[in-house]
Design a protein around this motif. Structure first.
Motif, mmCIF file in Angstrom:
data_model
loop_
_atom_site.group_PDB
_atom_site.id
_atom_site.type_symbol
_atom_site.label_atom_id
_atom_site.label_comp_id
_atom_site.label_asym_id
_atom_site.label_seq_id
_atom_site.Cartn_x
_atom_site.Cartn_y
_atom_site.Cartn_z
ATOM 1 N N TYR A 84 0.840 -1.197 0.000
ATOM 2 C CA TYR A 84 0.000 0.000 0.000
ATOM 3 C C TYR A 84 0.879 1.253 0.000
ATOM 4 O O TYR A 84 2.058 1.194 0.370
ATOM 5 N N PRO A 85 0.321 2.394 -0.382
ATOM 6 C CA PRO A 85 1.082 3.648 -0.298
ATOM 7 C C PRO A 85 1.529 3.918 1.140
ATOM 8 O O PRO A 85 0.721 3.869 2.067
ATOM 9 N N VAL A 86 2.806 4.183 1.315
ATOM 10 C CA VAL A 86 3.363 4.443 2.643
ATOM 11 C C VAL A 86 3.238 5.932 2.945
ATOM 12 O O VAL A 86 3.590 6.775 2.116
ATOM 13 N N ALA A 94 -2.905 12.810 3.118
ATOM 14 C CA ALA A 94 -4.007 12.853 2.156
ATOM 15 C C ALA A 94 -3.488 13.127 0.747
ATOM 16 O O ALA A 94 -4.033 12.615 -0.239
ATOM 17 N N VAL A 95 -2.423 13.928 0.642
ATOM 18 C CA VAL A 95 -1.814 14.203 -0.662
ATOM 19 C C VAL A 95 -1.099 12.954 -1.176
ATOM 20 O O VAL A 95 -1.190 12.610 -2.360
ATOM 21 N N GLY A 158 -16.579 18.115 3.487
ATOM 22 C CA GLY A 158 -15.483 18.953 3.008
ATOM 23 C C GLY A 158 -14.150 18.731 3.692
ATOM 24 O O GLY A 158 -13.217 19.508 3.494
ATOM 25 N N GLN A 159 -14.038 17.652 4.488
ATOM 26 C CA GLN A 159 -12.787 17.347 5.187
ATOM 27 C C GLN A 159 -12.033 16.229 4.458
ATOM 28 O O GLN A 159 -12.651 15.274 3.982
ATOM 29 N N PRO A 160 -10.696 16.327 4.373
ATOM 30 C CA PRO A 160 -9.943 15.234 3.739
ATOM 31 C C PRO A 160 -10.121 13.924 4.515
ATOM 32 O O PRO A 160 -10.169 13.924 5.749
ATOM 33 N N TYR A 161 -10.222 12.831 3.787
ATOM 34 C CA TYR A 161 -10.241 11.522 4.444
ATOM 35 C C TYR A 161 -8.886 11.295 5.116
ATOM 36 O O TYR A 161 -7.845 11.692 4.588
ATOM 37 N N VAL A 162 -8.929 10.679 6.284
ATOM 38 C CA VAL A 162 -7.695 10.398 7.023
ATOM 39 C C VAL A 162 -7.128 9.067 6.532
ATOM 40 O O VAL A 162 -7.833 8.052 6.522
ATOM 41 N N TYR A 163 -5.862 9.095 6.128
ATOM 42 C CA TYR A 163 -5.203 7.877 5.646
ATOM 43 C C TYR A 163 -3.867 7.716 6.357
ATOM 44 O O TYR A 163 -3.146 8.699 6.580
ATOM 45 N N VAL A 177 -5.153 2.416 7.384
ATOM 46 C CA VAL A 177 -6.292 2.990 8.105
ATOM 47 C C VAL A 177 -6.863 4.107 7.242
ATOM 48 O O VAL A 177 -6.124 4.963 6.750
ATOM 49 N N LEU A 178 -8.167 4.080 7.045
ATOM 50 C CA LEU A 178 -8.829 5.080 6.211
ATOM 51 C C LEU A 178 -10.193 5.383 6.816
ATOM 52 O O LEU A 178 -10.991 4.478 7.030
ATOM 53 N N TYR A 179 -10.438 6.653 7.113
ATOM 54 C CA TYR A 179 -11.742 7.000 7.686
ATOM 55 C C TYR A 179 -12.067 8.477 7.470
ATOM 56 O O TYR A 179 -11.200 9.288 7.128
ATOM 57 N N SER A 180 -13.343 8.799 7.676
ATOM 58 C CA SER A 180 -13.818 10.181 7.652
ATOM 59 C C SER A 180 -13.969 10.666 9.090
ATOM 60 O O SER A 180 -14.339 9.894 9.977
ATOM 61 N N LYS A 181 -13.689 11.933 9.313
ATOM 62 C CA LYS A 181 -13.863 12.505 10.650
ATOM 63 C C LYS A 181 -15.331 12.721 10.999
ATOM 64 O O LYS A 181 -15.656 13.072 12.130
ATOM 65 N N GLY A 182 -16.207 12.526 10.035
ATOM 66 C CA GLY A 182 -17.636 12.632 10.305
ATOM 67 C C GLY A 182 -18.148 14.061 10.313
ATOM 68 O O GLY A 182 -17.431 15.006 9.980
ATOM 69 N N PRO A 183 -19.413 14.239 10.720
ATOM 70 C CA PRO A 183 -20.054 15.559 10.661
ATOM 71 C C PRO A 183 -19.338 16.653 11.434
ATOM 72 O O PRO A 183 -19.353 17.813 11.020
ATOM 73 N N ASP A 184 -18.704 16.316 12.568
ATOM 74 C CA ASP A 184 -18.077 17.376 13.368
ATOM 75 C C ASP A 184 -16.678 17.745 12.876
ATOM 76 O O ASP A 184 -16.097 18.738 13.316
ATOM 77 N N GLY A 185 -16.112 16.966 11.957
ATOM 78 C CA GLY A 185 -14.799 17.284 11.404
ATOM 79 C C GLY A 185 -13.655 17.170 12.390
ATOM 80 O O GLY A 185 -12.573 17.714 12.163
ATOM 81 N N LEU A 186 -13.873 16.439 13.493
ATOM 82 C CA LEU A 186 -12.855 16.323 14.537
ATOM 83 C C LEU A 186 -12.425 14.873 14.716
ATOM 84 O O LEU A 186 -13.213 13.948 14.521
ATOM 85 N N SER A 187 -11.168 14.694 15.108
ATOM 86 C CA SER A 187 -10.661 13.348 15.366
ATOM 87 C C SER A 187 -9.356 13.438 16.141
ATOM 88 O O SER A 187 -8.536 14.322 15.885
#
Length: 214
Positions: A84-86, A94-95, A158-163, A177-187
């Motif tokens: 996988y991409p390191v 994200a980039v 509108g938040q970048p997916y966390v990878y 690991v890949l996820y969205s921070k969800g509606p609050d945009g926090l993690s």
């Protein structure tokens, strides 16, 4: 010439009664109006709440679908490149993710390093994801022969997916690991070992995170 009748106690009582009844009638009308307005406000609140809930559910479903699409693209990348991409290094994770899936990252050198594809490479750029199927921000050239700049896949909020994948020496997760921070945009920051477990999920800012395993 008309002569007004003399005021008598009986006549005054009748007039006062009329005034009282008129006031009562007006007061009752105002009360009715307030009741109607209250009902309208309650119904509007219910309607808005329902619509908002439906919208949030739709956005969460979109995020899950995009996570699944990106995950499948990562599997295709692994098959083509052996891993996988390191995400280690100074570049935004994200980039790194978008560059890899648009064909602008590769493993090269001895020892093997995960680097940007050389613009002088004669190999055809192989994209692993269709940019029309996922939301993104940044400068994505129409012709992928040019390197994308600061492109990030973004969730419906509108938040970048966390990878993340192997981005620390303590990494102890065989997968990415890949996820969205969800509606609050926090993690909260992902643990150095890369383990997205229930304890991490239950942290206050992570409760609404959306991950492919959900």
């Amino acid at each position: 010439m008309m002569i007004s009748p003399k005021s008598t106690p009986e006549l005054s009582a009748v007039k006062n009664l009329d005034k009282f009844l008129n006031i009562k009638e007006q007061a009752f009308t105002i009360v009715e109006l307030l009741v109607v307005l209250a009902v309208i406000v309650v119904l509007a609140g219910i309607t808005f709440g329902t619509a908002s809930g439906v919208q949030t559910a739709r956005m969460k479903a979109t995020a899950r679908a995009e996570i699944m699409l990106i995950s499948q693209s990562l599997e295709d990348f692994r098959i083509a490149h052996g891993d996988y991409p390191v995400s280690v290094g100074p570049e935004d994770n994200a980039v790194t993710l978008s560059k890899a899936l648009f064909g602008w990252k590769e493993f090269r050198g001895e020892p093997l390093k995960f680097v940007d594809r050389s613009p002088r490479s004669k190999l055809k750029v192989e994209a692993f994801i269709d940019p029309t199927k996922v939301l993104y921000e940044g400068d994505l050239p129409e012709d992928l022969k040019r390197k994308p700049l600061n492109v990030r896949f973004i969730d419906p909020w509108g938040q970048p997916y966390v990878y993340a994948y192997k981005d620390s020496k303590e990494w102890n997760n065989f997968a990415f690991v890949l996820y969205s921070k969800g509606p609050d945009g926090l993690s909260e920051a992902l643990p150095a070992n890369g383990i997205y477990d229930q304890n991490y999920k239950n942290l206050e800012t992570n409760i609404d995170n959306i991950i492919v395993q959900d």
